[in-house]
Design a protein around this motif. Structure first.
Motif, PDB file in Angstrom:
ATOM      1  N   ALA A  73      19.771  25.569  22.950  1.00  0.00           N
ATOM      2  CA  ALA A  73      21.236  25.722  22.819  1.00  0.00           C
ATOM      3  C   ALA A  73      21.846  25.639  24.219  1.00  0.00           C
ATOM      4  O   ALA A  73      21.434  26.376  25.124  1.00  0.00           O
ATOM      5  N   ALA A  74      22.782  24.755  24.381  1.00  0.00           N
ATOM      6  CA  ALA A  74      23.400  24.562  25.696  1.00  0.00           C
ATOM      7  C   ALA A  74      24.162  25.814  26.113  1.00  0.00           C
ATOM      8  O   ALA A  74      24.815  26.476  25.300  1.00  0.00           O
ATOM      9  N   VAL A  75      24.073  26.137  27.402  1.00  0.00           N
ATOM     10  CA  VAL A  75      24.758  27.299  27.974  1.00  0.00           C
ATOM     11  C   VAL A  75      25.973  26.797  28.746  1.00  0.00           C
ATOM     12  O   VAL A  75      25.860  25.902  29.580  1.00  0.00           O
ATOM     13  N   GLU A  76      27.145  27.401  28.479  1.00  0.00           N
ATOM     14  CA  GLU A  76      28.386  26.992  29.124  1.00  0.00           C
ATOM     15  C   GLU A  76      29.091  28.217  29.687  1.00  0.00           C
ATOM     16  O   GLU A  76      29.264  29.223  28.998  1.00  0.00           O
ATOM     17  N   VAL A  77      29.491  28.148  30.969  1.00  0.00           N
ATOM     18  CA  VAL A  77      30.223  29.244  31.592  1.00  0.00           C
ATOM     19  C   VAL A  77      31.548  28.764  32.199  1.00  0.00           C
ATOM     20  O   VAL A  77      32.290  29.568  32.747  1.00  0.00           O
ATOM     21  N   GLY A  78      31.833  27.483  32.088  1.00  0.00           N
ATOM     22  CA  GLY A  78      33.075  26.961  32.655  1.00  0.00           C
ATOM     23  C   GLY A  78      34.312  27.567  32.017  1.00  0.00           C
ATOM     24  O   GLY A  78      35.354  27.679  32.651  1.00  0.00           O
ATOM     25  N   ASP A  79      34.220  27.970  30.729  1.00  0.00           N
ATOM     26  CA  ASP A  79      35.375  28.552  30.059  1.00  0.00           C
ATOM     27  C   ASP A  79      35.720  29.941  30.590  1.00  0.00           C
ATOM     28  O   ASP A  79      36.801  30.470  30.301  1.00  0.00           O
ATOM     29  N   LEU A  80      34.816  30.548  31.363  1.00  0.00           N
ATOM     30  CA  LEU A  80      35.067  31.875  31.922  1.00  0.00           C
ATOM     31  C   LEU A  80      35.828  31.811  33.237  1.00  0.00           C
ATOM     32  O   LEU A  80      36.294  32.843  33.735  1.00  0.00           O
ATOM     33  N   PHE A  81      35.955  30.613  33.788  1.00  0.00           N
ATOM     34  CA  PHE A  81      36.584  30.524  35.113  1.00  0.00           C
ATOM     35  C   PHE A  81      38.083  30.757  35.007  1.00  0.00           C
ATOM     36  O   PHE A  81      38.743  30.261  34.099  1.00  0.00           O
ATOM     37  N   GLY A  82      38.623  31.519  35.925  1.00  0.00           N
ATOM     38  CA  GLY A  82      40.048  31.836  35.987  1.00  0.00           C
ATOM     39  C   GLY A  82      40.336  32.553  37.298  1.00  0.00           C
ATOM     40  O   GLY A  82      39.501  32.595  38.205  1.00  0.00           O
ATOM     41  N   TRP A  83      41.535  33.137  37.403  1.00  0.00           N
ATOM     42  CA  TRP A  83      41.875  33.800  38.662  1.00  0.00           C
ATOM     43  C   TRP A  83      40.980  35.005  38.914  1.00  0.00           C
ATOM     44  O   TRP A  83      40.759  35.387  40.064  1.00  0.00           O
ATOM     45  N   GLN A  84      40.436  35.598  37.832  1.00  0.00           N
ATOM     46  CA  GLN A  84      39.544  36.743  38.029  1.00  0.00           C
ATOM     47  C   GLN A  84      38.240  36.302  38.694  1.00  0.00           C
ATOM     48  O   GLN A  84      37.821  36.874  39.705  1.00  0.00           O
ATOM     49  N   MET A  85      37.593  35.257  38.133  1.00  0.00           N
ATOM     50  CA  MET A  85      36.346  34.781  38.729  1.00  0.00           C
ATOM     51  C   MET A  85      36.590  34.175  40.104  1.00  0.00           C
ATOM     52  O   MET A  85      35.765  34.308  41.011  1.00  0.00           O
ATOM     53  N   ALA A  86      37.761  33.528  40.265  1.00  0.00           N
ATOM     54  CA  ALA A  86      38.070  32.927  41.562  1.00  0.00           C
ATOM     55  C   ALA A  86      38.196  33.985  42.656  1.00  0.00           C
ATOM     56  O   ALA A  86      38.018  33.681  43.835  1.00  0.00           O
ATOM     57  N   ALA A  87      38.526  35.227  42.264  1.00  0.00           N
ATOM     58  CA  ALA A  87      38.661  36.305  43.242  1.00  0.00           C
ATOM     59  C   ALA A  87      37.316  36.930  43.616  1.00  0.00           C
ATOM     60  O   ALA A  87      37.258  37.773  44.504  1.00  0.00           O
ATOM     61  N   MET A  88      36.239  36.517  42.945  1.00  0.00           N
ATOM     62  CA  MET A  88      34.919  37.056  43.272  1.00  0.00           C
ATOM     63  C   MET A  88      34.377  36.422  44.541  1.00  0.00           C
ATOM     64  O   MET A  88      34.922  35.443  45.072  1.00  0.00           O
ATOM     65  N   ASP A  89      33.275  36.984  45.002  1.00  0.00           N
ATOM     66  CA  ASP A  89      32.575  36.432  46.161  1.00  0.00           C
ATOM     67  C   ASP A  89      32.095  35.017  45.810  1.00  0.00           C
ATOM     68  O   ASP A  89      31.493  34.813  44.763  1.00  0.00           O
ATOM     69  N   ASN A 143      30.216  44.781  41.662  1.00  0.00           N
ATOM     70  CA  ASN A 143      31.055  44.979  42.846  1.00  0.00           C
ATOM     71  C   ASN A 143      32.502  44.602  42.555  1.00  0.00           C
ATOM     72  O   ASN A 143      33.439  45.271  43.001  1.00  0.00           O
ATOM     73  N   TYR A 144      32.715  43.532  41.809  1.00  0.00           N
ATOM     74  CA  TYR A 144      34.076  43.122  41.470  1.00  0.00           C
ATOM     75  C   TYR A 144      34.733  44.142  40.539  1.00  0.00           C
ATOM     76  O   TYR A 144      35.915  44.451  40.681  1.00  0.00           O
ATOM     77  N   THR A 145      33.988  44.659  39.578  1.00  0.00           N
ATOM     78  CA  THR A 145      34.537  45.636  38.635  1.00  0.00           C
ATOM     79  C   THR A 145      34.969  46.912  39.337  1.00  0.00           C
ATOM     80  O   THR A 145      35.989  47.527  38.986  1.00  0.00           O
ATOM     81  N   SER A 146      34.212  47.318  40.353  1.00  0.00           N
ATOM     82  CA  SER A 146      34.563  48.540  41.081  1.00  0.00           C
ATOM     83  C   SER A 146      35.805  48.372  41.943  1.00  0.00           C
ATOM     84  O   SER A 146      36.526  49.325  42.208  1.00  0.00           O
ATOM     85  N   ASP A 147      36.097  47.145  42.371  1.00  0.00           N
ATOM     86  CA  ASP A 147      37.266  46.886  43.200  1.00  0.00           C
ATOM     87  C   ASP A 147      37.795  45.487  42.900  1.00  0.00           C
ATOM     88  O   ASP A 147      37.648  44.551  43.685  1.00  0.00           O
ATOM     89  N   PRO A 148      38.456  45.327  41.743  1.00  0.00           N
ATOM     90  CA  PRO A 148      38.926  43.982  41.355  1.00  0.00           C
ATOM     91  C   PRO A 148      40.051  43.498  42.256  1.00  0.00           C
ATOM     92  O   PRO A 148      40.920  44.270  42.665  1.00  0.00           O
ATOM     93  N   LYS A 149      40.013  42.234  42.566  1.00  0.00           N
ATOM     94  CA  LYS A 149      41.064  41.612  43.366  1.00  0.00           C
ATOM     95  C   LYS A 149      42.134  41.076  42.401  1.00  0.00           C
ATOM     96  O   LYS A 149      41.815  40.302  41.499  1.00  0.00           O
ATOM     97  N   LEU A 150      43.387  41.494  42.623  1.00  0.00           N
ATOM     98  CA  LEU A 150      44.476  41.146  41.700  1.00  0.00           C
ATOM     99  C   LEU A 150      45.444  40.160  42.288  1.00  0.00           C
ATOM    100  O   LEU A 150      46.507  39.931  41.739  1.00  0.00           O
ATOM    101  N   GLY A 151      45.122  39.564  43.420  1.00  0.00           N
ATOM    102  CA  GLY A 151      46.080  38.690  44.084  1.00  0.00           C
ATOM    103  C   GLY A 151      46.045  37.263  43.615  1.00  0.00           C
ATOM    104  O   GLY A 151      46.805  36.443  44.085  1.00  0.00           O
ATOM    105  N   GLY A 152      45.162  36.881  42.670  1.00  0.00           N
ATOM    106  CA  GLY A 152      45.096  35.487  42.209  1.00  0.00           C
ATOM    107  C   GLY A 152      46.264  35.144  41.334  1.00  0.00           C
ATOM    108  O   GLY A 152      46.973  35.977  40.804  1.00  0.00           O
ATOM    109  N   ASP A 153      46.481  33.857  41.154  1.00  0.00           N
ATOM    110  CA  ASP A 153      47.564  33.371  40.277  1.00  0.00           C
ATOM    111  C   ASP A 153      46.961  32.860  38.991  1.00  0.00           C
ATOM    112  O   ASP A 153      45.904  32.279  38.987  1.00  0.00           O
TER     113      ASP A 153
END
Length: 422
Positions: A229-245, A412-422
């Motif tokens: 079964a193919a694994v896809e994670v592109g649909d999870l990308f957004g300003w939240q993931m973009a704010a991660m390391d 690490n992101y959950t403990s200190d989420p970055k909220l500055g993304g658009d």
């Protein structure tokens, strides 16, 4: 006759002066009384009296024996009472003041001609001299409308500021909740990949144990449970993931790619075991001699296993009880001159007979032969199985490291989420 009073003489003097001024300034002729045009030669002007007639003077001259009585000279024995001098025993009352209009002041009455006042000295008395001209009514008091407007502007600014602060606070709370929710989704997807990886690692161990135990059926049964079964994670990308390391983002996508790669390798391994299970468990030996057989149906030639070369003539048609093993087999160099070949196109499959002129023996020598087939072709099935198994296990082990790095970055992101993304 009694002597004239002082007031009477003053009035009479004013009247005479007015009469002389009126006679010295004749009225301007009207437009209709303009100078007539000059008559043509031989014509007589209309206003020239005829011979024997007298032209009537323009001024009103009384007839002989009559006197033109001025309107302002009293009769003998009468005294003209000036309008501005009170009679003896009377007191002049001041005229009541007239209230000024609220918005505009009435226009001042025209002043009398200085020539009518013999006591003015040529200068009229101006009671408003030295005062500022009226500019249009009473001076209005300063309006207080600016104060409410200023207070309204201040109130509006304060309201906008408070509204903005409330909006930012509310929006910040929503973005925080969205960041935590997205982090949970990413962690859930990583967990699903890890569960799939663990199942694949378990099945690979079972297959390897079955081949070692010479149990091909068990190896096939273990791989039959695997469904890619193919694994896809592109649909999870957004300003939240973009704010991660960025390293964590790369690890997450690398983990998904490794999961897809290992599923492809396991699918190839599954097909190889199904086709070569008997060779893998040493039930049969793998092919060691090969021929290139003409394949009219495919329009070319195929590589086939050489089972044996026949030096006897092949009966045509073949009898029903024909047994190939009863025919003489070629040995050594005679194989190149065989009348027919018994071949097998599938490993461990059925055999067939082809005429000698439709197949060519493949000599086991040369660099290409060694590269494509090898010096021990009977062991090729086992060698390729080992190659596929080693690659799949290596990818599965590497996925464990990527999973750990991904989960750590998400925590690490959950403990200190970055909220500055658009």
């Amino acid at each position: 006759m009694s002597a004239p009073k002082k007031g009477k003489d003053l009035s009479a003097l004013k009247a005479r002066l007015a009469k002389k001024a009126a006679a010295a300034e004749p009225e301007a002729p009207a437009a209709s009384e303009a100078a007539p045009p000059i008559p043509a030669p031989g014509e007589v002007k209309a206003d020239v009296p005829a011979p024997g007639e007298v032209k009537k003077p323009a001024m009103d001259i009384p007839a002989p024996g009559e006197v033109n009585k001025p309107a302002d000279i009293p009769a003998p024995g009468e005294v003209s009472k000036p309008a501005d001098i009170p009679a003896p025993g009377e007191v002049m009352q001041p005229e009541p003041a007239v209230a000024a209009a609220p918005a505009q002041v009435a226009a001042a009455a025209p002043k009398e001609d200085l020539a009518e006042d013999p006591f003015s000295g040529g200068v009229a008395f101006n009671p408003d001299a030295g005062l500022l001209d009226d500019i249009g009514g009473d001076v209005k008091p300063k309006s207080n409308i600016g104060l409410p407007i200023f207070a309204g502007i201040i109130g509006l600014a304060v309201g906008v500021g408070l509204g903005w602060m409330f909006h930012k606070s509310s929006d910040g709370g929503k973005r925080y909740d969205a960041a935590i929710a997205k982090a949970d989704d990413i962690q859930q997807r990583v967990t699903e990949i890890e569960e799939s990886r663990a199942k694949i690692a378990l099945k690979l161990g079972e297959v390897e144990e079955a081949i070692t135990a010479k149990d091909g059926d068990k190896a096939i049964a273990a791989l039959e449970e695997f469904e890619p079964a193919a694994v896809e994670v592109g649909d999870l990308f957004g300003w939240q993931m973009a704010a991660m390391d960025p390293a964590v983002i790369k690890t997450i996508f690398g983990l998904a790619q490794s999961a897809n790669n290992v599923q492809i390798d396991v699918s190839i391994l599954k097909g190889w075991v199904n086709n070569n299970k008997d060779v893998l468990v040493d039930k049969i030996k793998g092919p060691s001699n090969f021929v290139v057989a003409v394949n009219p149906e495919a329009g070319g030639a195929v590589l086939a296993e050489l089972v044996s070369a026949i030096c006897d003539e092949i009966p045509d048609p073949l009898p029903e009880d024909f047994k190939p093993e009863t025919l003489k087999k070629c040995e050594g160099e005679e194989i190149l001159k065989a009348k027919a070949y018994i071949i097998r196109t599938d490993v461990g499959g059925d055999t067939s007979i082809v005429p000698g002129n439709q197949a060519f023996y493949l000599t086991p020598s040369g660099g290409i032969y060694g590269y494509a087939i090898g010096q021990t072709p009977e062991a090729n099935a086992k060698a390729y199985f080992d190659l596929l198994m080693s690659k799949a296990k290596s990818e599965v082990d590497e996925m464990v490291k990527d999973k750990d790095r991904a989960l750590e970055g998400i925590a690490n992101y959950t403990s200190d989420p970055k909220l500055g993304g658009d």
